[in-house]
Design a protein around this motif. Structure first.
Motif, mmCIF file in Angstrom:
data_model
loop_
_atom_site.group_PDB
_atom_site.id
_atom_site.type_symbol
_atom_site.label_atom_id
_atom_site.label_comp_id
_atom_site.label_asym_id
_atom_site.label_seq_id
_atom_site.Cartn_x
_atom_site.Cartn_y
_atom_site.Cartn_z
ATOM 1 N N LYS A 67 31.863 33.661 -16.271
ATOM 2 C CA LYS A 67 31.844 34.278 -17.586
ATOM 3 C C LYS A 67 30.626 33.772 -18.341
ATOM 4 O O LYS A 67 30.597 32.620 -18.778
ATOM 5 C CB LYS A 67 33.137 33.964 -18.358
ATOM 6 N N GLU A 68 29.624 34.642 -18.455
ATOM 7 C CA GLU A 68 28.343 34.281 -19.052
ATOM 8 C C GLU A 68 27.764 33.049 -18.342
ATOM 9 O O GLU A 68 27.444 33.134 -17.167
ATOM 10 C CB GLU A 68 28.506 34.049 -20.561
ATOM 11 N N LYS A 69 27.688 31.917 -19.000
ATOM 12 C CA LYS A 69 27.092 30.738 -18.384
ATOM 13 C C LYS A 69 28.140 29.699 -18.001
ATOM 14 O O LYS A 69 27.827 28.502 -17.861
ATOM 15 C CB LYS A 69 26.067 30.109 -19.337
ATOM 16 N N GLU A 70 29.379 30.152 -17.804
ATOM 17 C CA GLU A 70 30.466 29.232 -17.475
ATOM 18 C C GLU A 70 31.229 29.709 -16.246
ATOM 19 O O GLU A 70 31.271 30.899 -15.948
ATOM 20 C CB GLU A 70 31.440 29.097 -18.645
ATOM 21 N N ILE A 71 31.853 28.743 -15.571
ATOM 22 C CA ILE A 71 32.799 29.034 -14.494
ATOM 23 C C ILE A 71 34.196 28.757 -15.019
ATOM 24 O O ILE A 71 34.456 27.696 -15.600
ATOM 25 C CB ILE A 71 32.525 28.159 -13.255
ATOM 26 N N HIS A 72 35.099 29.719 -14.819
ATOM 27 C CA HIS A 72 36.503 29.570 -15.210
ATOM 28 C C HIS A 72 37.357 29.589 -13.944
ATOM 29 O O HIS A 72 37.338 30.570 -13.197
ATOM 30 C CB HIS A 72 36.934 30.696 -16.144
ATOM 31 N N ILE A 73 38.082 28.514 -13.718
ATOM 32 C CA ILE A 73 38.999 28.427 -12.584
ATOM 33 C C ILE A 73 40.423 28.381 -13.129
ATOM 34 O O ILE A 73 40.759 27.505 -13.936
ATOM 35 C CB ILE A 73 38.733 27.175 -11.732
ATOM 36 N N THR A 74 41.253 29.325 -12.696
ATOM 37 C CA THR A 74 42.646 29.369 -13.131
ATOM 38 C C THR A 74 43.551 29.353 -11.906
ATOM 39 O O THR A 74 43.361 30.140 -10.977
ATOM 40 C CB THR A 74 42.939 30.638 -13.947
ATOM 41 N N VAL A 75 44.513 28.438 -11.910
ATOM 42 C CA VAL A 75 45.530 28.398 -10.860
ATOM 43 C C VAL A 75 46.884 28.558 -11.533
ATOM 44 O O VAL A 75 47.291 27.706 -12.328
ATOM 45 C CB VAL A 75 45.464 27.088 -10.052
ATOM 46 N N TRP A 76 47.547 29.674 -11.229
ATOM 47 C CA TRP A 76 48.840 29.997 -11.854
ATOM 48 C C TRP A 76 49.944 29.946 -10.811
ATOM 49 O O TRP A 76 49.744 30.339 -9.659
ATOM 50 C CB TRP A 76 48.782 31.401 -12.457
ATOM 51 N N ASN A 77 51.107 29.430 -11.234
ATOM 52 C CA ASN A 77 52.294 29.525 -10.381
ATOM 53 C C ASN A 77 53.463 29.994 -11.233
ATOM 54 O O ASN A 77 53.474 29.834 -12.458
ATOM 55 C CB ASN A 77 52.593 28.192 -9.681
ATOM 56 N N THR A 116 45.180 32.084 -7.548
ATOM 57 C CA THR A 116 43.979 31.333 -7.909
ATOM 58 C C THR A 116 42.863 32.317 -8.233
ATOM 59 O O THR A 116 42.572 33.217 -7.440
ATOM 60 C CB THR A 116 43.534 30.420 -6.756
ATOM 61 N N THR A 117 42.245 32.126 -9.400
ATOM 62 C CA THR A 117 41.172 33.014 -9.850
ATOM 63 C C THR A 117 39.951 32.186 -10.224
ATOM 64 O O THR A 117 40.072 31.192 -10.950
ATOM 65 C CB THR A 117 41.608 33.849 -11.072
ATOM 66 N N VAL A 118 38.789 32.602 -9.716
ATOM 67 C CA VAL A 118 37.528 31.965 -10.077
ATOM 68 C C VAL A 118 36.605 33.040 -10.621
ATOM 69 O O VAL A 118 36.322 34.029 -9.935
ATOM 70 C CB VAL A 118 36.864 31.270 -8.871
ATOM 71 N N GLU A 119 36.152 32.860 -11.864
ATOM 72 C CA GLU A 119 35.319 33.862 -12.521
ATOM 73 C C GLU A 119 34.079 33.220 -13.123
ATOM 74 O O GLU A 119 34.124 32.072 -13.591
ATOM 75 C CB GLU A 119 36.094 34.554 -13.648
ATOM 76 N N HIS A 175 54.044 33.037 -1.456
ATOM 77 C CA HIS A 175 53.114 34.160 -1.605
ATOM 78 C C HIS A 175 51.917 33.651 -2.412
ATOM 79 O O HIS A 175 52.090 33.120 -3.505
ATOM 80 C CB HIS A 175 53.780 35.322 -2.347
ATOM 81 N N TYR A 176 50.736 33.811 -1.869
ATOM 82 C CA TYR A 176 49.569 33.338 -2.625
ATOM 83 C C TYR A 176 48.430 34.339 -2.557
ATOM 84 O O TYR A 176 48.326 35.143 -1.636
ATOM 85 C CB TYR A 176 49.108 31.965 -2.145
ATOM 86 N N GLU A 177 47.570 34.269 -3.576
ATOM 87 C CA GLU A 177 46.443 35.186 -3.701
ATOM 88 C C GLU A 177 45.232 34.416 -4.209
ATOM 89 O O GLU A 177 45.344 33.581 -5.119
ATOM 90 C CB GLU A 177 46.798 36.311 -4.691
ATOM 91 N N GLU A 224 34.668 24.890 -1.436
ATOM 92 C CA GLU A 224 35.971 24.463 -1.956
ATOM 93 C C GLU A 224 37.077 25.425 -1.528
ATOM 94 O O GLU A 224 38.177 25.001 -1.147
ATOM 95 C CB GLU A 224 35.905 24.361 -3.481
ATOM 96 N N ILE A 225 36.796 26.717 -1.555
ATOM 97 C CA ILE A 225 37.794 27.717 -1.158
ATOM 98 C C ILE A 225 38.138 27.581 0.324
ATOM 99 O O ILE A 225 39.297 27.752 0.728
ATOM 100 C CB ILE A 225 37.287 29.138 -1.477
ATOM 101 N N THR A 226 37.135 27.266 1.146
ATOM 102 C CA THR A 226 37.402 27.028 2.570
ATOM 103 C C THR A 226 38.413 25.915 2.745
ATOM 104 O O THR A 226 39.370 26.018 3.537
ATOM 105 C CB THR A 226 36.093 26.663 3.310
ATOM 106 N N TYR A 227 38.229 24.845 1.999
ATOM 107 C CA TYR A 227 39.130 23.697 2.056
ATOM 108 C C TYR A 227 40.531 24.083 1.583
ATOM 109 O O TYR A 227 41.533 23.720 2.207
ATOM 110 C CB TYR A 227 38.559 22.575 1.190
ATOM 111 N N VAL A 228 40.607 24.844 0.488
ATOM 112 C CA VAL A 228 41.897 25.268 -0.058
ATOM 113 C C VAL A 228 42.643 26.157 0.932
ATOM 114 O O VAL A 228 43.869 26.059 1.078
ATOM 115 C CB VAL A 228 41.695 26.000 -1.403
#
Length: 249
Positions: free
Chosen positions: A181-191, A176-179, A134-136, A114-118
């Motif tokens: 956390k224990e047994k979950e994936i958290h995806i955050t996209v902030w602008n 964009t942050t992908v983490e 500016h992106y990170e 997915e990150i490759t596509y993004v």
């Protein structure tokens, strides 16, 4: 000559035979009905799975025309501004993006894919917005091989451009942050945009509703959520779903 005991036994057998026959027929009837019920349930489960697969694929395809329409508009703007070198680069990147898209026919992909596509999408937008953008990307190494639905991050990123960066002037910051956390994936996209988020909050956008449904279909037994979060320094979209590796690996 029959004895009394033998005669009594024959009478008993003659009396019980119809009852035994009736019980046997009743058992066979109940067994047959049970088999019919199990077969019906099996067919219903199979049909439900086929329906869910069809629905998932339909939802997966809804995003594509909108995304490619926006991308082609970005490339068209370069042509109108006669930015030839950037136009060539963007077309080359689009060709890579299209190749990736048409190789992605599964119901799920990895975070890494997915990150490759993004990255392809952001490269096109960087050509268009130049120094304004500016992106990170911050990706947890433990989350790279986790499975997710296709185009989830790309949709969040695209919404930032559609509802904010394309409509309002000023510096455009995207993180964009992908983490894991224990047994979950958290995806955050902030602008960083403040303007335009009321519009997004009211309609939530086709993309966010689409992703919510697709996550529920991919993880029917797990906790999933998609949240739109407004703050003083911008707007975030947060998706949470179970951490799961590709079962085929």
């Amino acid at each position: 000559m029959l004895t009394v005991e033998a005669f009594s036994l024959n009478i008993m057998i003659a009396a019980l035979a119809p009852l035994l026959g009736a019980f046997t027929l009743l058992f066979l009837f109940i067994f047959e009905k049970r088999i019919d019920l199990l077969e019906k349930q099996t067919r219903e489960i199979a049909l439900e799975r086929e329906l869910q697969t069809a629905l998932y694929n339909q939802l997966n395809q809804e995003i594509q025309p909108h995304f490619f329409f926006n991308t082609l508009n970005s490339i068209l703007s370069l042509a109108r501004l006669d930015r030839k070198a950037e136009l060539i680069r963007s077309i080359e990147t689009l060709s890579k993006l299209l190749k990736f898209k048409y190789q992605t026919n599964n119901t799920f992909i990895t975070i890494d894919e997915e990150i490759t596509y993004v990255n392809y999408y952001l490269e096109i937008q960087k050509i268009r917005f130049r120094d304004r953008l500016h992106y990170e990307l911050s990706i947890d190494s433990n989350a790279n091989q986790a499975i997710t639905i296709p185009f989830i991050i790309q949709t969040f990123v695209e919404n930032a451009f559609k509802h904010s960066f394309e409509k309002y002037i000023g510096e455009a910051f995207l993180k964009t942050t992908v983490e894991k956390k224990e047994k979950e994936i958290h995806i955050t996209v902030w602008n960083n945009a403040i303007e335009g988020r009321e519009e997004l909050s009211q309609e939530r956008g086709l993309g966010l509703e689409n992703i919510t449904k697709r996550l529920e279909l991919l993880f029917p037994n797990g906790k999933t959520s998609v949240q739109l979060i407004n703050s003083d320094n911008g707007t975030s979209v947060l998706a949470i779903f179970p951490f799961m590796l590709n079962p085929e690996i």
